[in-house]
Design an enzyme around this catalytic site. Structure first.
Site, PDB file in Angstrom:
ATOM      1  N   ASP A 320       0.837  -1.199   0.000  1.00 31.32           N
ATOM      2  CA  ASP A 320       0.000   0.000   0.000  1.00 31.32           C
ATOM      3  C   ASP A 320       0.877   1.256   0.000  1.00 31.32           C
ATOM      4  O   ASP A 320       1.868   1.333   0.729  1.00 31.32           O
ATOM      5  CB  ASP A 320      -0.884  -0.018   1.255  1.00 31.32           C
ATOM      6  CG  ASP A 320      -1.912   1.096   1.270  1.00 31.32           C
ATOM      7  OD1 ASP A 320      -2.747   1.126   0.355  1.00 31.32           O
ATOM      8  OD2 ASP A 320      -1.869   1.931   2.196  1.00 31.32           O
ATOM      9  N   GLU A 349       1.487   0.338  -4.927  1.00 32.64           N
ATOM     10  CA  GLU A 349       1.001   1.608  -5.458  1.00 32.64           C
ATOM     11  C   GLU A 349       2.208   2.529  -5.576  1.00 32.64           C
ATOM     12  O   GLU A 349       2.821   2.874  -4.570  1.00 32.64           O
ATOM     13  CB  GLU A 349      -0.016   2.236  -4.501  1.00 32.64           C
ATOM     14  CG  GLU A 349      -1.327   1.483  -4.394  1.00 32.64           C
ATOM     15  CD  GLU A 349      -2.298   2.186  -3.456  1.00 32.64           C
ATOM     16  OE1 GLU A 349      -3.380   2.553  -3.916  1.00 32.64           O
ATOM     17  OE2 GLU A 349      -1.978   2.375  -2.272  1.00 32.64           O
TER      18      GLU A 349
END
Ligand code: CA
Length: 637
Positions: A320, A349
């Protein structure tokens, strides 16, 4: 100008002092039936408390810990402590420490258990699945509760890890053809009250509490510390038996808060980034950001991921806000995980949610993916070129018949590598290729964040509000781009059953009626599932779509001249050893038919007008070929 991030000299010395500690923060509890050793890395003397219960009740024993090295504290408690609970306390509030491997209900106390007893039957024979190339992955992103909570799922263990051990769930995933589930945060997170799971509560789980323990609300009994561990392993085992990998969503970039976090209560300031004026930096958009470049945090991430790989047989990680972490840490993780098993896949990400107190050029951002071999990032270029930007749900793109997004889609089809026919000056975000290899790009059109595909199509394309057939056509067209991309295809759970979230953009804590999958849709729209299945099968049967190597992509992937809002390409000359000689993929985002010129000859159609079948749907002649509006056509000669 003075940068807003800097490390003062004193802070440098502080970091040096931590380096030696970093290696020892992972064995806070060593259990044997005769005695248990507790150990903590902390700057000041901790108090150890032993409890009978995971929550409430009186302290059974209080013990001062002894210094055994600089900032290392230790104590041995004799007797069999199995079933007891503990906390450390340096005066900042009680904490189970940073590396609890088992906890009581709601994660406030650590639990002493015998890890040997948490393995399901046959666990010793469970192993990670091998992977010839990451290009072979087909990733299915899911939330435990979304997947199984609705009555229509007919699954028994609703909202639990065990749902994924049930034959119906396994059968669905296998039939669809995916080979990896990416489970939304499944470590212990803060926002769901585990003592009250009979009342519906929902959260995605991006509020980490104990990083190295499964979440209690997904277990059938959160109060029994070994149960969640056992059931998590049963899930992994069942999926592995079905040939499906398990990828964990890990959220090391921030904690629920600072003051109450296990990091801060154990070793204040050591795990976070601060701005020059001493305030917590907020690159996560959640009020704080961790400091992967600091020795304790770096080692924490590394050991935590290795722990999930070794103890739980995890096959991959989705990191993340990877752009909050530093490149050096990510490369170190890749190296050490590969030393255990190179099959473990890592992607993240490639952005942050705010500005970080660390130099941009050192962060694991999408633009720096080239410096991180073996690590992939999501392509918002392809995603937004298909459906429109994150910032405006109502704005359409290629799927809305709007010209100007062709080059971005082409870039996504190549896997965001340099390709002679892609003009990056016309690509939506990246102005240059950011991947060295196509396996560094995750190809997708929707994920748990923001609208699911159906809602997005409805919000941005007028006719979709009343025309279900249009929604279906556009859904299938979008996924055809995803699954024929040389990147790694990734889909949100439920898209194959035309899920919607009633238009909710950020459904992180929305009730079940928003987030649940309605399995009845499989009967209402059987053609949708059939198309996904057929399309995935075409990808799996044909190495041309999974070249996995930039040079091979440049050699075999050729784009064809087209009209506006059409993307067409050819995978030529038995690409990747494919049995098909030349494969043609034509994507038409226009509402009306378009034509394209193909060489004369006979072609077999394998996808067209909502149907996909590797064995063929019929034959056609080359020359000027027509493709219907809002449609994808796949042929081979
Ligand atoms: Ca929890």
């Amino acid at each position: 100008m003075k940068p807003k991030y800097y490390s003062a000299l004193a802070f440098g010395a502080f970091l040096m002092s931590q380096t030696a500690l970093a290696q020892t923060q992972f064995n806070e509890v060593q259990y044997t039936p005769n005695s248990t050793v507790f150990k903590l890395n902390a700057p000041t003397k901790p108090l150890l408390r032993i409890y009978n219960a995971g929550k409430g009740g009186k302290v059974e024993k209080k013990m001062k810990m002894k210094k055994t090295a600089n900032n290392v504290w230790e104590t041995t408690v004799s007797g069999d402590l199995k079933g007891k609970f503990y906390t450390f306390d340096i005066g900042k509030g009680e904490t189970p420490g940073v590396f609890a491997k088992a906890v009581g209900i709601n994660g406030q106390r650590g639990a002493v258990i015998d890890m040997q007893t948490t393995n399901p039957k046959g666990w010793e024979n469970d192993s990670r699945l091998t992977l010839k190339s990451p290009a072979d992955l087909i990733i299915y992103e899911m939330h435990h509760r979304d997947f199984s909570i609705d009555a229509s799922s007919e699954l028994v263990n609703k909202g639990k890890f065990l749902a994924l051990t049930e034959p119906k769930a396994i059968q669905h995933l296998k039939s669809l053809g995916i080979n990896a589930v990416h489970i939304l945060p499944s470590y212990d997170y803060a926002s769901v009250d585990e003592t009250n799971t009979s009342t519906p509560q929902y959260n995605w789980g991006y509020d980490p509490l104990n990083y190295n323990v499964p979440e209690g609300s997904y277990a059938t009994n959160a109060a029994l510390p070994s149960q969640r561990i056992l059931e998590f392993k049963q899930m992994v085992q069942a999926l592995h038996k079905a040939g499906i990998r398990v990828i964990l969503d890990v959220v090391y970039n921030h904690t629920f808060d600072i003051a109450g976090s296990n990091f801060e209560r154990t070793y204040p300031k050591a795990y976070y980034r601060y701005t020059a004026d001493g305030k917590p930096s907020n690159g996560s958009g959640c009020g704080n950001e961790t400091a992967s470049e600091h020795p304790l945090m770096r080692q924490f991430m590394l050991e935590s991921m290795k722990y999930w790989v070794n103890e739980y047989h995890i096959d991959g990680f989705r990191v993340d806000l990877m752009g909050v972490h530093d490149i050096e840490t990510m490369n170190l993780i890749r190296k050490e995980i590969s030393a255990i098993d190179p099959n473990v896949f890592i992607y993240g990400e490639g952005w942050s949610a705010g500005s970080c107190a660390y130099p941009t050029e050192k962060l694991a951002l999408k633009a720096n993916v080239k410096q991180m071999p073996g690590i992939a990032a999501f392509s918002d270029e392809l995603r937004d070129a298909l459906r429109g930007p994150f910032s405006d749900d109502k704005q359409a793109a290629f799927l809305g018949g709007i010209a100007g997004f062709e080059e971005s889609i082409k870039a996504g089809i190549t896997g965001m590598i340099a390709h002679p026919q892609v003009d990056y000056t016309k690509v939506n975000y990246a102005k240059e290729p950011w991947a060295t290899q196509p396996t560094q790009m995750i190809s997708y059109v929707s994920c748990h964040d923001d609208m699911c595909l159906v809602d997005r199509i409805k919000a941005s394309i007028p006719e979709a509000t009343y025309d279900t057939e249009a929604i279906i056509r556009l859904n299938l067209l979008a996924q055809t781009a995803v699954f024929t991309s040389q990147g790694i295809p990734f889909m949100l759970s439920g898209e194959e059953m035309l899920r919607d979230k009633k238009g909710v953009h950020n459904s992180f804590n929305s009730p079940d009626e928003i987030n649940h999958l309605d399995w009845n849709n499989l009967n209402v729209y059987p053609q949708v599932f059939a198309y996904y299945k057929g399309l995935i099968n075409i990808r799996k049967q044909h190495p041309a779509f999974r070249l996995g190597n930039a040079d091979l992509v440049r050699k075999h992937l050729e784009f064809l001249p087209v009209q506006d809002c059409v993307v067409a390409f050819k995978l030529k000359n038995h690409a990747g050893g494919d049995k098909w000689n030349n494969i043609y993929v034509i994507l038409n985002g226009n509402r009306d038919l378009r034509t394209i010129n193909l060489p004369q000859g006979k072609y077999t159609i394998v996808a067209n007008n909502g149907e996909a079948n590797e064995a063929g749907l019929g034959e056609m002649e080359g020359g000027e070929v027509m493709i219907d509006g809002q449609n994808a056509l796949i042929l081979h000669d």
